[in-house]
Design a protein around this motif. Structure first.
Motif, short mmCIF file in Angstrom:
data_model
loop_
_atom_site.label_atom_id
_atom_site.label_comp_id
_atom_site.label_asym_id
_atom_site.label_seq_id
_atom_site.Cartn_x
_atom_site.Cartn_y
_atom_site.Cartn_z
N GLU A 90 0.85 -1.18 0.00
CA GLU A 90 0.00 0.00 0.00
C GLU A 90 0.88 1.23 0.00
OE1 GLU A 90 -3.35 0.91 2.33
OE2 GLU A 90 -3.93 -1.19 2.44
N GLY A 91 1.15 1.73 -1.20
CA GLY A 91 1.89 2.98 -1.32
C GLY A 91 3.39 2.82 -1.24
N GLY A 92 4.07 3.95 -1.42
CA GLY A 92 5.51 4.03 -1.29
C GLY A 92 6.27 3.14 -2.25
N LEU A 93 7.15 2.34 -1.70
CA LEU A 93 8.02 1.48 -2.49
C LEU A 93 7.25 0.43 -3.27
CD1 LEU A 93 10.95 0.78 -3.16
CD2 LEU A 93 10.95 -0.74 -1.21
N TRP A 94 6.15 -0.04 -2.73
CA TRP A 94 5.35 -1.05 -3.41
C TRP A 94 4.79 -0.52 -4.72
CZ3 TRP A 94 5.75 -5.94 -2.28
CH2 TRP A 94 6.10 -6.31 -0.99
N TRP A 95 4.28 0.71 -4.69
CA TRP A 95 3.72 1.29 -5.91
C TRP A 95 4.81 1.54 -6.94
CZ3 TRP A 95 -0.32 5.38 -3.98
CH2 TRP A 95 -1.44 4.70 -3.50
N LEU A 96 5.97 1.97 -6.48
CA LEU A 96 7.09 2.17 -7.40
C LEU A 96 7.48 0.85 -8.06
CD1 LEU A 96 9.30 4.01 -8.56
CD2 LEU A 96 10.71 3.33 -6.62
N LEU A 97 7.58 -0.20 -7.25
CA LEU A 97 7.90 -1.52 -7.80
C LEU A 97 6.83 -1.98 -8.77
CD1 LEU A 97 9.67 -4.09 -7.77
CD2 LEU A 97 8.29 -4.89 -5.85
N CYS A 98 5.59 -1.74 -8.45
CA CYS A 98 4.47 -2.12 -9.31
C CYS A 98 4.56 -1.41 -10.65
CB CYS A 98 3.16 -1.79 -8.61
SG CYS A 98 1.71 -1.97 -9.65
N TRP A 99 4.74 -0.10 -10.65
CA TRP A 99 4.80 0.66 -11.89
C TRP A 99 5.99 0.26 -12.75
CZ3 TRP A 99 1.29 3.42 -14.28
CH2 TRP A 99 0.21 3.90 -13.56
N VAL A 100 7.13 0.06 -12.13
CA VAL A 100 8.32 -0.33 -12.89
C VAL A 100 8.13 -1.72 -13.48
CG1 VAL A 100 10.77 -0.90 -12.71
CG2 VAL A 100 9.89 1.18 -11.64
N ALA A 101 7.67 -2.67 -12.66
CA ALA A 101 7.52 -4.04 -13.13
C ALA A 101 6.47 -4.17 -14.22
CB ALA A 101 7.19 -4.96 -11.95
N LEU A 102 5.38 -3.39 -14.12
CA LEU A 102 4.34 -3.44 -15.15
C LEU A 102 4.71 -2.59 -16.37
CD1 LEU A 102 1.10 -3.37 -13.00
CD2 LEU A 102 2.06 -5.30 -14.25
N GLY A 103 5.62 -1.66 -16.20
CA GLY A 103 6.06 -0.83 -17.32
C GLY A 103 7.06 -1.51 -18.23
N VAL A 104 7.82 -2.46 -17.70
CA VAL A 104 8.84 -3.15 -18.50
C VAL A 104 8.23 -3.84 -19.73
CG1 VAL A 104 10.50 -5.05 -18.47
CG2 VAL A 104 10.53 -3.35 -16.66
N PRO A 105 7.16 -4.64 -19.59
CA PRO A 105 6.59 -5.24 -20.79
C PRO A 105 6.03 -4.22 -21.77
CG PRO A 105 5.82 -6.40 -18.84
CD PRO A 105 6.53 -5.18 -18.37
N LEU A 106 5.47 -3.12 -21.28
CA LEU A 106 4.93 -2.10 -22.17
C LEU A 106 6.04 -1.39 -22.94
CD1 LEU A 106 2.17 -0.56 -19.88
CD2 LEU A 106 1.91 -2.19 -21.75
N VAL A 107 7.14 -1.09 -22.28
CA VAL A 107 8.28 -0.47 -22.96
C VAL A 107 8.86 -1.43 -23.99
CG1 VAL A 107 10.63 0.37 -22.61
CG2 VAL A 107 8.81 1.10 -21.08
N THR A 108 8.92 -2.71 -23.65
CA THR A 108 9.42 -3.71 -24.58
C THR A 108 8.54 -3.79 -25.84
OG1 THR A 108 10.28 -4.99 -22.73
CG2 THR A 108 10.07 -6.12 -24.83
N ILE A 109 7.23 -3.77 -25.65
CA ILE A 109 6.30 -3.79 -26.78
C ILE A 109 6.50 -2.55 -27.64
CG2 ILE A 109 3.87 -3.62 -27.42
CD1 ILE A 109 3.29 -5.37 -24.93
N ALA A 110 6.60 -1.38 -27.02
CA ALA A 110 6.77 -0.13 -27.77
C ALA A 110 8.08 -0.14 -28.56
CB ALA A 110 6.74 1.06 -26.81
N LEU A 111 9.15 -0.64 -27.97
CA LEU A 111 10.42 -0.70 -28.69
C LEU A 111 10.36 -1.66 -29.87
CD1 LEU A 111 12.97 -0.66 -25.73
CD2 LEU A 111 12.50 1.17 -27.37
N CYS A 112 9.70 -2.79 -29.69
CA CYS A 112 9.58 -3.76 -30.79
C CYS A 112 8.73 -3.20 -31.93
CB CYS A 112 8.99 -5.07 -30.28
SG CYS A 112 10.11 -6.00 -29.25
N VAL A 113 7.65 -2.50 -31.60
CA VAL A 113 6.81 -1.89 -32.63
C VAL A 113 7.59 -0.80 -33.36
CG1 VAL A 113 4.76 -0.45 -33.00
CG2 VAL A 113 4.63 -2.48 -31.56
#
Length: 61
Positions: free
Chosen positions: A29-52
């Protein structure tokens, strides 16, 4: 490295990143957990964008 392992390395890594992001969103709930969540869920999206982007710059082949 075998061809099968090389072929499945990135999909497994992206699945692990997604799972880590989803679990951290549920566990924390908040803080470091949210940062970890956003980074971990952002990695696949950035990978998709780079491949496209790479595919578009090479002419769609």
């Amino acid at each position: 490295m075998s061809a099968l392992r090389r072929q499945w390395l990135w999909p497994i890594a992206l699945a692990a990143s997604t799972l880590c992001g989803l679990l951290s969103a549920l566990a924390g709930e908040g803080g470091l957990w949210w940062l970890l969540c956003w980074v971990a869920l952002g990695v696949p999206l950035v990978t998709i964008a780079l491949c496209v982007a790479r595919r578009r710059s090479s002419g769609g082949r």
